[in-house]
Write an enzyme that holds these catalytic residues in place. Sequence first.
Site, PDB file in Angstrom:
ATOM      1  N   PRO A  13       9.868  -4.619 -30.502  1.00  0.00           N
ATOM      2  CA  PRO A  13       9.280  -3.814 -31.571  1.00  0.00           C
ATOM      3  C   PRO A  13      10.045  -3.887 -32.899  1.00  0.00           C
ATOM      4  CG  PRO A  13      10.354  -2.423 -29.923  1.00  0.00           C
ATOM      5  CD  PRO A  13      10.296  -3.806 -29.356  1.00  0.00           C
ATOM      6  N   ASN A  14       9.267  -3.891 -33.945  1.00  0.00           N
ATOM      7  CA  ASN A  14       9.747  -3.864 -35.340  1.00  0.00           C
ATOM      8  C   ASN A  14      10.351  -5.180 -35.814  1.00  0.00           C
ATOM      9  OD1 ASN A  14       9.107  -1.055 -35.889  1.00  0.00           O
ATOM     10  ND2 ASN A  14      10.704  -0.598 -34.386  1.00  0.00           N
ATOM     11  N   ARG A  27      12.455  -5.033 -43.390  1.00  0.00           N
ATOM     12  CA  ARG A  27      13.184  -3.985 -42.657  1.00  0.00           C
ATOM     13  C   ARG A  27      14.700  -4.094 -42.872  1.00  0.00           C
ATOM     14  NH1 ARG A  27      13.979  -4.260 -36.125  1.00  0.00           N
ATOM     15  NH2 ARG A  27      15.005  -2.247 -35.939  1.00  0.00           N
ATOM     16  N   TYR A  49      19.632  -6.789 -41.374  1.00  0.00           N
ATOM     17  CA  TYR A  49      18.949  -7.938 -40.764  1.00  0.00           C
ATOM     18  C   TYR A  49      18.738  -9.118 -41.719  1.00  0.00           C
ATOM     19  CZ  TYR A  49      17.975  -4.435 -37.188  1.00  0.00           C
ATOM     20  OH  TYR A  49      18.111  -3.470 -36.223  1.00  0.00           O
ATOM     21  N   ASN A  85      14.646 -10.767 -27.425  1.00  0.00           N
ATOM     22  CA  ASN A  85      15.267  -9.704 -28.211  1.00  0.00           C
ATOM     23  C   ASN A  85      14.413  -8.457 -27.950  1.00  0.00           C
ATOM     24  OD1 ASN A  85      16.246  -7.877 -30.027  1.00  0.00           O
ATOM     25  ND2 ASN A  85      16.325  -9.297 -31.765  1.00  0.00           N
ATOM     26  N   ALA A 108      14.708  -2.247 -29.896  1.00  0.00           N
ATOM     27  CA  ALA A 108      15.079  -0.879 -29.486  1.00  0.00           C
ATOM     28  C   ALA A 108      14.913  -0.665 -27.985  1.00  0.00           C
ATOM     29  CB  ALA A 108      14.238   0.128 -30.261  1.00  0.00           C
ATOM     30  N   GLU A 155      19.608 -12.505 -23.598  1.00  0.00           N
ATOM     31  CA  GLU A 155      19.262 -11.429 -24.542  1.00  0.00           C
ATOM     32  C   GLU A 155      19.923 -11.717 -25.888  1.00  0.00           C
ATOM     33  OE1 GLU A 155      19.151  -7.409 -23.156  1.00  0.00           O
ATOM     34  OE2 GLU A 155      20.162  -6.669 -24.944  1.00  0.00           O
ATOM     35  N   HIS A 201      20.528 -10.331 -30.005  1.00  0.00           N
ATOM     36  CA  HIS A 201      20.435  -9.344 -31.079  1.00  0.00           C
ATOM     37  C   HIS A 201      20.892  -9.987 -32.374  1.00  0.00           C
ATOM     38  CE1 HIS A 201      19.480  -6.137 -28.343  1.00  0.00           C
ATOM     39  NE2 HIS A 201      20.437  -6.596 -27.552  1.00  0.00           N
ATOM     40  N   ILE A 202      20.145  -9.712 -33.418  1.00  0.00           N
ATOM     41  CA  ILE A 202      20.486 -10.265 -34.728  1.00  0.00           C
ATOM     42  C   ILE A 202      21.752  -9.572 -35.246  1.00  0.00           C
ATOM     43  CG2 ILE A 202      19.682 -10.473 -37.118  1.00  0.00           C
ATOM     44  CD1 ILE A 202      16.784 -10.531 -35.901  1.00  0.00           C
ATOM     45  N   SER A 203      21.765  -8.243 -35.154  1.00  0.00           N
ATOM     46  CA  SER A 203      22.940  -7.484 -35.595  1.00  0.00           C
ATOM     47  C   SER A 203      23.925  -7.353 -34.439  1.00  0.00           C
ATOM     48  CB  SER A 203      22.493  -6.091 -36.062  1.00  0.00           C
ATOM     49  OG  SER A 203      21.937  -5.367 -34.973  1.00  0.00           O
ATOM     50  N   ARG A 229      27.401  -0.726 -34.511  1.00  0.00           N
ATOM     51  CA  ARG A 229      26.389   0.190 -35.048  1.00  0.00           C
ATOM     52  C   ARG A 229      26.454   1.562 -34.354  1.00  0.00           C
ATOM     53  NH1 ARG A 229      20.843  -2.801 -35.662  1.00  0.00           N
ATOM     54  NH2 ARG A 229      20.478  -0.939 -36.936  1.00  0.00           N
TER      55      ARG A 229
HETATM   56  C1  DQA Z   1      18.203  -5.428 -32.627  1.00  0.00           C
HETATM   57  C2  DQA Z   1      19.199  -4.282 -32.424  1.00  0.00           C
HETATM   58  C3  DQA Z   1      18.509  -3.047 -31.878  1.00  0.00           C
HETATM   59  O1  DQA Z   1      19.433  -1.981 -31.724  1.00  0.00           O
HETATM   60  C4  DQA Z   1      17.410  -2.584 -32.825  1.00  0.00           C
HETATM   61  O2  DQA Z   1      16.714  -1.494 -32.286  1.00  0.00           O
HETATM   62  C5  DQA Z   1      16.486  -3.684 -33.205  1.00  0.00           C
HETATM   63  C6  DQA Z   1      17.034  -5.013 -33.491  1.00  0.00           C
HETATM   64  C7  DQA Z   1      18.864  -6.663 -33.263  1.00  0.00           C
HETATM   65  O3  DQA Z   1      18.278  -7.732 -33.156  1.00  0.00           O
HETATM   66  O4  DQA Z   1      19.910  -6.552 -33.890  1.00  0.00           O
HETATM   67  O5  DQA Z   1      15.298  -3.468 -33.408  1.00  0.00           O
HETATM   68  O6  DQA Z   1      17.726  -5.822 -31.347  1.00  0.00           O
END
Ligand code: DQA
Length: 161
Positions: free
Chosen positions: A9-10, A17, A22, A73, A76, A97, A99-101, A106
């Site tokens: 999501p997102n 965003r 990101y 990815n 959330a 898995e 994650h970009i960040s 965080r």
């Molecule tokens: C994320 C990190 C998650 O905590 C966040 O909810 C995201 C993006 C990342 O790619 O850094 O939507 O998965």
Amino acid sequence: MKIMIIQGPNLNMLGVRDPKIYGNITLQTIHENIQKHAEQMNIEVDFFQSNFEGEIVDKIQECLGQYNGIIINPAAYSHTSVAIRDAISSVNLPTIEVHISNIYTREDFRHKSITAAVCAGMITGFGPMSYHLALQGLSQILGEIQAIQQAQAQAQTMQQN
Ligand code: DQA
């Protein structure tokens, strides 16, 4: 070799965003770059993005028998979804898995990934490069699996002769 890339999501909002976290790159550009990288590695990739947990579960299940591995990815849902975790462990396909960040720099609620525990590995914090590192890692794992399977098949033929 066929790999499914699943975006949670997102992530369709990348580019708009939280650019400080990101960056400015869109999901479409990320996918185009992964596609180019995969072609160089002789790997076929498909992409899927959804904001819905159940759709992600369905897509993971559909990968069984169709793909050699998954890069995901879960966004959330990494921090909340037992359903996605169970889907990953059900199909038993090598999964990385991404994650970009860097989730560990965080908020506290992002420090725990429920889904990573059933993945072969997790890459976090390299920006869009995280996907490319995952592609490389997964290709290495799949290569090793292939080599073991070939050795087993060879041993079986030798036994039969
Ligand atoms: C994320 C990190 C998650 O905590 C966040 O909810 C995201 C993006 C990342 O790619 O850094 O939507 O998965």
